[in-house]
Design an enzyme around this catalytic site. Structure first.
Site, PDB file in Angstrom:
ATOM      1  CE1 TYR A 287      27.191  43.953  70.953  1.00  0.00           C
ATOM      2  CE2 TYR A 287      25.912  45.853  71.128  1.00  0.00           C
ATOM      3  CZ  TYR A 287      26.178  44.606  70.567  1.00  0.00           C
ATOM      4  OH  TYR A 287      24.993  43.352  69.918  1.00  0.00           O
TER       5      TYR A 287
ATOM      6  CG  HIS B 198      25.378  40.209  74.225  1.00  0.00           C
ATOM      7  ND1 HIS B 198      25.695  40.759  74.478  1.00  0.00           N
ATOM      8  CD2 HIS B 198      25.175  39.703  73.175  1.00  0.00           C
ATOM      9  CE1 HIS B 198      25.962  41.798  73.104  1.00  0.00           C
ATOM     10  NE2 HIS B 198      25.576  40.329  72.463  1.00  0.00           N
TER      11      HIS B 198
ATOM     12  CB  SER C 265      20.951  37.931  73.463  1.00  0.00           C
ATOM     13  OG  SER C 265      20.951  38.174  71.908  1.00  0.00           O
ATOM     14  CG  ASN C 266      22.681  34.790  70.436  1.00  0.00           C
ATOM     15  OD1 ASN C 266      22.643  34.533  69.687  1.00  0.00           O
ATOM     16  ND2 ASN C 266      23.762  36.338  71.051  1.00  0.00           N
TER      17      ASN C 266
ATOM     18  CD  GLN D 266      19.490  41.859  69.963  1.00  0.00           C
ATOM     19  OE1 GLN D 266      20.755  41.534  69.309  1.00  0.00           O
ATOM     20  NE2 GLN D 266      18.968  42.874  70.709  1.00  0.00           N
TER      21      GLN D 266
ATOM     22  CB  SER E 256      23.377  39.631  61.303  1.00  0.00           C
ATOM     23  OG  SER E 256      24.698  40.076  62.649  1.00  0.00           O
TER      24      SER E 256
ATOM     25  CD  GLU F  64      19.397  51.731  51.773  1.00  0.00           C
ATOM     26  OE1 GLU F  64      20.148  52.413  50.760  1.00  0.00           O
ATOM     27  OE2 GLU F  64      19.552  50.455  51.118  1.00  0.00           O
TER      28      GLU F  64
HETATM   29  P1  NDP Z   1      23.783  44.097  60.187  1.00  0.00           P
HETATM   30  O1  NDP Z   1      23.221  42.702  58.897  1.00  0.00           O
HETATM   31  O2  NDP Z   1      22.854  45.596  60.859  1.00  0.00           O
HETATM   32  O3  NDP Z   1      25.083  44.382  58.890  1.00  0.00           O
HETATM   33  C1  NDP Z   1      25.896  45.706  59.117  1.00  0.00           C
HETATM   34  C2  NDP Z   1      26.684  46.088  58.420  1.00  0.00           C
HETATM   35  O4  NDP Z   1      25.753  46.067  57.049  1.00  0.00           O
HETATM   36  C3  NDP Z   1      27.689  47.455  58.917  1.00  0.00           C
HETATM   37  O5  NDP Z   1      28.913  46.848  57.674  1.00  0.00           O
HETATM   38  C4  NDP Z   1      26.653  48.179  57.905  1.00  0.00           C
HETATM   39  O6  NDP Z   1      27.553  49.309  57.242  1.00  0.00           O
HETATM   40  C5  NDP Z   1      26.371  47.157  56.482  1.00  0.00           C
HETATM   41  N1  NDP Z   1      24.778  48.094  56.211  1.00  0.00           N
HETATM   42  C6  NDP Z   1      23.858  48.629  56.549  1.00  0.00           C
HETATM   43  N2  NDP Z   1      22.712  48.837  55.902  1.00  0.00           N
HETATM   44  C7  NDP Z   1      23.325  49.037  54.597  1.00  0.00           C
HETATM   45  C8  NDP Z   1      22.703  49.416  53.752  1.00  0.00           C
HETATM   46  N3  NDP Z   1      20.736  49.589  53.883  1.00  0.00           N
HETATM   47  N4  NDP Z   1      23.221  48.622  52.106  1.00  0.00           N
HETATM   48  C9  NDP Z   1      24.356  48.006  51.871  1.00  0.00           C
HETATM   49  N5  NDP Z   1      24.727  47.669  53.385  1.00  0.00           N
HETATM   50  C10 NDP Z   1      24.462  48.032  54.878  1.00  0.00           C
HETATM   51  O7  NDP Z   1      24.963  43.457  61.001  1.00  0.00           O
HETATM   52  P2  NDP Z   1      24.553  43.437  62.309  1.00  0.00           P
HETATM   53  O8  NDP Z   1      25.638  41.852  63.152  1.00  0.00           O
HETATM   54  O9  NDP Z   1      25.172  44.742  63.214  1.00  0.00           O
HETATM   55  O10 NDP Z   1      23.587  43.480  63.371  1.00  0.00           O
HETATM   56  C11 NDP Z   1      22.735  44.900  63.846  1.00  0.00           C
HETATM   57  C12 NDP Z   1      22.962  44.573  65.412  1.00  0.00           C
HETATM   58  O11 NDP Z   1      22.814  43.724  65.687  1.00  0.00           O
HETATM   59  C13 NDP Z   1      24.451  44.910  65.982  1.00  0.00           C
HETATM   60  O12 NDP Z   1      24.632  46.325  65.309  1.00  0.00           O
HETATM   61  C14 NDP Z   1      23.992  45.004  67.018  1.00  0.00           C
HETATM   62  O13 NDP Z   1      23.064  46.359  67.908  1.00  0.00           O
HETATM   63  C15 NDP Z   1      23.347  43.608  66.689  1.00  0.00           C
HETATM   64  N6  NDP Z   1      24.102  42.396  67.304  1.00  0.00           N
HETATM   65  C16 NDP Z   1      23.452  41.926  68.391  1.00  0.00           C
HETATM   66  C17 NDP Z   1      24.153  40.279  68.423  1.00  0.00           C
HETATM   67  C18 NDP Z   1      24.310  39.967  69.401  1.00  0.00           C
HETATM   68  O14 NDP Z   1      24.727  38.291  69.865  1.00  0.00           O
HETATM   69  N7  NDP Z   1      22.748  39.878  70.511  1.00  0.00           N
HETATM   70  C19 NDP Z   1      25.162  39.781  67.191  1.00  0.00           C
HETATM   71  C20 NDP Z   1      25.533  40.759  66.676  1.00  0.00           C
HETATM   72  C21 NDP Z   1      24.721  41.829  66.140  1.00  0.00           C
HETATM   73  P3  NDP Z   1      27.301  51.191  57.361  1.00  0.00           P
HETATM   74  O15 NDP Z   1      26.971  51.273  58.660  1.00  0.00           O
HETATM   75  O16 NDP Z   1      28.741  51.751  56.651  1.00  0.00           O
HETATM   76  O17 NDP Z   1      26.232  51.097  57.038  1.00  0.00           O
END
Ligand code: NDP
Length: 270
Positions: A57, A116, A146-147, A168, A198, A249
């Site tokens: 990251y 990862h 993960s995955n 994960q 996600s 939230e």
């Molecule tokens: P998320 O489902 O957490 O979505 C994040 C997005 O949604 C951001 O744009 C955020 O914007 C927005 N958001 C968050 N909360 C709210 C809410 N309550 N209302 C409206 N919008 C919201 O997706 P991610 O893909 O980021 O997944 C979460 C985490 O999982 C990652 O940060 C990472 O740590 C991990 N991950 C792991 C992977 C892997 O391969 N192991 C792959 C992908 C992710 P804002 O910040 O503006 O609130």
């Protein structure tokens, strides 16, 4: 705080903070440091104790920011997950990647260290040899992946000398691949936590059923989507937000009450 338990008995918060997009995307973007550091402090203030990052990251900068911000808190109250890149799964590379992550995180142990993504070239037993050694040395407290699908999980359970802590995976109310391929059931049966990533993506927040249930229970769509995950056996989640209100939230989603009927309506969405 709602917690779940690993097979080793340790507790982990049901909702943690995802840290992809902290410090930049795949490249480091220090121009955002002030905002990102403030967001980490907001998260701690709101009550987050589990932070999920990875060496890839923002090319390590997400770990650096987390390490910098967390210096002023009691380390023993925090739970840090980070991940080794599939490019670093050779024995020596795992050991070196872990040392680099520890340095960036400014800590002497990682609570949970994940592979990862699986590698198609590097045999899993070579990676696990290094990971088991890192547990023996006290540099990581537990090992996860993960995955991973079921065949890879089966191999991992055999190779891991401590209970495999977590898989994960991409999992949410509309994205059900780990349910369909049996990974969720395998983890539940083997006492492995599923960390759903996600959790609010893929159009979840605009889904009509999610919105209607949110309206009925007096919660937001994100809270309904997150509660649907954490009410499941062995499931925790790590929504990412850089915004103080949305962080709060999301954390409060752990307390949202869904009726059996609500859960059944969400169950059939995927
Ligand atoms: P998320 O489902 O957490 O979505 C994040 C997005 O949604 C951001 O744009 C955020 O914007 C927005 N958001 C968050 N909360 C709210 C809410 N309550 N209302 C409206 N919008 C919201 O997706 P991610 O893909 O980021 O997944 C979460 C985490 O999982 C990652 O940060 C990472 O740590 C991990 N991950 C792991 C992977 C892997 O391969 N192991 C792959 C992908 C992710 P804002 O910040 O503006 O609130």
């Amino acid at each position: 705080m709602t917690t779940k338990h690993f097979a080793d008995g340790a507790a982990v918060p049901a909702i943690g903070l995802g840290m992809f997009d902290y410090g930049g995307k795949m490249e480091a973007d220090p121009s955002r440091d002030e905002t990102d550091l403030a967001a980490i402090h907001n998260a701690v203030k709101a009550g987050y104790r589990h932070f999920d990052t990875a060496e890839v990251y923002s090319a390590g900068h997400s770990e650096e920011l987390l390490g910098q911000a967390l210096q002023q808190y009691d380390r023993s109250e925090l739970f840090i997950t980070t991940k080794v890149s599939p490019k670093h799964l050779r024995y020596d590379d795992v050991l070196a990647a872990c040392d680099r992550s520890l340095k960036r995180l400014q800590t002497d142990y990682i609570d949970m260290y994940l592979i990862h993504w699986p590698s198609e070239e590097i045999p899993l037993d070579e990676s696990f040899r290094a990971l088991n050694e890192l547990v023996d040395k006290g540099k990581i407290k537990r090992i996860g992946v993960s995955n991973f699908d079921v065949p890879l999980l089966e191999k991992s359970v055999k190779l891991c000398e401590t209970p495999l802590a977590s898989n994960q995976v991409h999992y949410n109310v509309l994205y059900r691949k780990p349910q369909e391929n049996g990974a969720i059931q395998f983890c539940q049966e083997h006492d492995i936590l599923i960390t759903a990533y996600s959790p609010v993506k893929d159009g979840v927040l605009n889904n009509a059923t999610v919105k209607e249930i949110a309206n009925n229970v007096g919660a937001s769509p994100a809270q309904v989507a997150l509660q649907w995950l954490v009410q499941q056996s062995h499931v925790i989640t790590i929504p990412k937000s850089g915004n103080a209100e949305r962080q709060q939230e999301n954390l409060a989603a752990a307390e949202v009450q869904l009726s059996d009927n609500d859960v059944q309506r969400l169950d059939v969405l995927g």
